[in-house]
Design a protein around this motif. Sequence first.
Motif, PDB file in Angstrom:
ATOM      1  N   ILE A  66     -25.702  44.458  20.320  1.00 52.11           N
ATOM      2  CA  ILE A  66     -24.475  44.927  20.974  1.00 52.11           C
ATOM      3  C   ILE A  66     -23.305  44.896  19.991  1.00 52.11           C
ATOM      4  N   ALA A  67     -23.194  43.805  19.239  1.00 52.38           N
ATOM      5  CA  ALA A  67     -22.090  43.659  18.276  1.00 52.38           C
ATOM      6  C   ALA A  67     -22.125  44.745  17.203  1.00 52.38           C
ATOM      7  N   LYS A  68     -23.317  45.156  16.801  1.00 53.98           N
ATOM      8  CA  LYS A  68     -23.466  46.184  15.761  1.00 53.98           C
ATOM      9  C   LYS A  68     -23.438  47.609  16.339  1.00 53.98           C
ATOM     10  N   LYS A  69     -23.252  47.715  17.657  1.00 52.84           N
ATOM     11  CA  LYS A  69     -23.161  49.014  18.350  1.00 52.84           C
ATOM     12  C   LYS A  69     -24.397  49.886  18.101  1.00 52.84           C
ATOM     13  N   ILE A  70     -25.555  49.246  18.171  1.00 51.30           N
ATOM     14  CA  ILE A  70     -26.827  49.965  18.021  1.00 51.30           C
ATOM     15  C   ILE A  70     -27.117  50.716  19.321  1.00 51.30           C
ATOM     16  N   ALA A  71     -27.494  51.989  19.187  1.00 51.43           N
ATOM     17  CA  ALA A  71     -27.631  52.852  20.358  1.00 51.43           C
ATOM     18  C   ALA A  71     -28.998  52.761  21.031  1.00 51.43           C
ATOM     19  N   ARG A  72     -30.030  52.422  20.259  1.00 48.72           N
ATOM     20  CA  ARG A  72     -31.387  52.430  20.815  1.00 48.72           C
ATOM     21  C   ARG A  72     -32.203  51.307  20.171  1.00 48.72           C
ATOM     22  N   VAL A  73     -33.067  50.693  20.964  1.00 41.36           N
ATOM     23  CA  VAL A  73     -33.981  49.657  20.473  1.00 41.36           C
ATOM     24  C   VAL A  73     -35.407  50.086  20.789  1.00 41.36           C
ATOM     25  N   ILE A  74     -36.269  50.049  19.765  1.00 40.20           N
ATOM     26  CA  ILE A  74     -37.695  50.318  19.961  1.00 40.20           C
ATOM     27  C   ILE A  74     -38.467  49.092  19.484  1.00 40.20           C
ATOM     28  N   SER A  75     -39.121  48.419  20.412  1.00 38.47           N
ATOM     29  CA  SER A  75     -39.946  47.265  20.069  1.00 38.47           C
ATOM     30  C   SER A  75     -41.382  47.734  19.849  1.00 38.47           C
ATOM     31  N   LEU A  76     -41.996  47.239  18.784  1.00 40.86           N
ATOM     32  CA  LEU A  76     -43.379  47.591  18.459  1.00 40.86           C
ATOM     33  C   LEU A  76     -44.274  46.413  18.809  1.00 40.86           C
ATOM     34  N   ALA A  77     -45.364  46.689  19.520  1.00 40.11           N
ATOM     35  CA  ALA A  77     -46.229  45.594  19.972  1.00 40.11           C
ATOM     36  C   ALA A  77     -47.659  46.089  20.142  1.00 40.11           C
ATOM     37  N   GLY A  78     -48.515  45.197  20.606  1.00 46.33           N
ATOM     38  CA  GLY A  78     -49.910  45.531  20.852  1.00 46.33           C
ATOM     39  C   GLY A  78     -50.312  45.175  22.266  1.00 46.33           C
ATOM     40  N   ILE A  79     -51.367  45.834  22.746  1.00 42.40           N
ATOM     41  CA  ILE A  79     -51.908  45.539  24.069  1.00 42.40           C
ATOM     42  C   ILE A  79     -53.419  45.713  23.996  1.00 42.40           C
ATOM     43  N   ASN A  80     -54.133  44.880  24.714  1.00 43.30           N
ATOM     44  CA  ASN A  80     -55.598  44.997  24.756  1.00 43.30           C
ATOM     45  C   ASN A  80     -56.011  45.554  26.107  1.00 43.30           C
ATOM     46  N   THR A  81     -56.658  46.732  26.088  1.00 42.12           N
ATOM     47  CA  THR A  81     -57.065  47.377  27.331  1.00 42.12           C
ATOM     48  C   THR A  81     -58.583  47.442  27.401  1.00 42.12           C
ATOM     49  N   ASP A  82     -59.103  47.931  28.520  1.00 37.18           N
ATOM     50  CA  ASP A  82     -60.555  48.055  28.633  1.00 37.18           C
ATOM     51  C   ASP A  82     -61.050  49.200  27.734  1.00 37.18           C
ATOM     52  N   ASP A  83     -62.338  49.220  27.491  1.00 30.47           N
ATOM     53  CA  ASP A  83     -62.932  50.156  26.532  1.00 30.47           C
ATOM     54  C   ASP A  83     -62.921  51.607  26.991  1.00 30.47           C
ATOM     55  N   THR A  84     -62.518  51.868  28.238  1.00 29.30           N
ATOM     56  CA  THR A  84     -62.476  53.258  28.702  1.00 29.30           C
ATOM     57  C   THR A  84     -61.256  54.001  28.154  1.00 29.30           C
ATOM     58  N   MET A  85     -60.255  53.243  27.691  1.00 28.55           N
ATOM     59  CA  MET A  85     -59.055  53.876  27.149  1.00 28.55           C
ATOM     60  C   MET A  85     -59.317  54.339  25.722  1.00 28.55           C
ATOM     61  N   GLN A  86     -58.776  55.499  25.376  1.00 31.43           N
ATOM     62  CA  GLN A  86     -58.931  56.036  24.022  1.00 31.43           C
ATOM     63  C   GLN A  86     -58.285  55.098  23.011  1.00 31.43           C
ATOM     64  N   ARG A  87     -58.947  54.935  21.859  1.00 31.16           N
ATOM     65  CA  ARG A  87     -58.509  53.956  20.854  1.00 31.16           C
ATOM     66  C   ARG A  87     -57.072  54.163  20.381  1.00 31.16           C
ATOM     67  N   GLY A  88     -56.651  55.394  20.189  1.00 27.06           N
ATOM     68  CA  GLY A  88     -55.315  55.665  19.659  1.00 27.06           C
ATOM     69  C   GLY A  88     -54.232  55.792  20.708  1.00 27.06           C
ATOM     70  N   THR A  89     -54.544  55.483  21.965  1.00 26.97           N
ATOM     71  CA  THR A  89     -53.546  55.596  23.034  1.00 26.97           C
ATOM     72  C   THR A  89     -52.381  54.637  22.786  1.00 26.97           C
ATOM     73  N   VAL A  90     -51.166  55.133  22.981  1.00 25.88           N
ATOM     74  CA  VAL A  90     -49.965  54.300  22.874  1.00 25.88           C
ATOM     75  C   VAL A  90     -49.369  54.148  24.271  1.00 25.88           C
ATOM     76  N   PHE A  91     -49.054  52.923  24.634  1.00 25.24           N
ATOM     77  CA  PHE A  91     -48.502  52.598  25.944  1.00 25.24           C
ATOM     78  C   PHE A  91     -47.001  52.360  25.816  1.00 25.24           C
ATOM     79  N   GLY A  92     -46.302  52.387  26.953  1.00 28.27           N
ATOM     80  CA  GLY A  92     -44.861  52.212  26.897  1.00 28.27           C
ATOM     81  C   GLY A  92     -44.278  51.469  28.076  1.00 28.27           C
TER      82      GLY A  92
END
Length: 215
Positions: free
Chosen positions: A87-113
């Motif tokens: 807030i102090a630096k007046k940043i307009a957008r934040v994107i956090s990068l993380a991981g999630i473990n899903t079941d094997d039916t989901m495509q390997r390269g799928t990105v969640f949000g």
Amino acid sequence: LIEGFPGMGLAGTIAAKYLVERLKFKEMGFIDANIFVPIIRIHEGIPVYPSRIYVNDENKLVVLISEQIIPRFYTAKIAKAVVDWTIAKKIARVISLAGINTDDTMQRGTVFGIAANPSSLDFLKKSDVEIIQDGITTGITALILLELRKTSIEAISILGNVKIQADYKAAASLVEKLNAMLGLKITIEPLLKEARETEEALLKHMSEVKKTHSE
């Protein structure tokens, strides 16, 4: 601000570090706290802070990386400090990068949000990710999003589909998504090469363990 605190499969940290290396960010600061364990990485003969801030003026990006897990007792304090600084630096957008473990039916390269607030959800819907409608999220990234919910800052978390302990393929999917979101045009082939080598080494190790048990 792109945040890469350690989490599942280290996908966020790997992706954030790769971003810094590829776009030649400048180190501009660090998180100063007595919460880190006394294990310090050496880079080019000099010790580096466990949690660092990098800036790329050309792309108007800030990257926050931590190479140590934030102890649970301090996650709320660090999350609030990060949001106050944002807030102090007046940043307009934040994107956090993380991981999630899903079941094997989901495509390997799928990105969640996940989005912090309704306006952020609109941005996420335009980004072709699998939005998590219901579930649970944990750790410092979860608390950062919760703190940012109270603000007008656009804030999301994108999560790579993690399958192994240090998942370069999940990290590559995050970088690829950042390319689409921010127009960065960063090649992901070196990350995919690292993924192949890591997976081959893991398969070899598992084969050797299996062989040992069968003898």
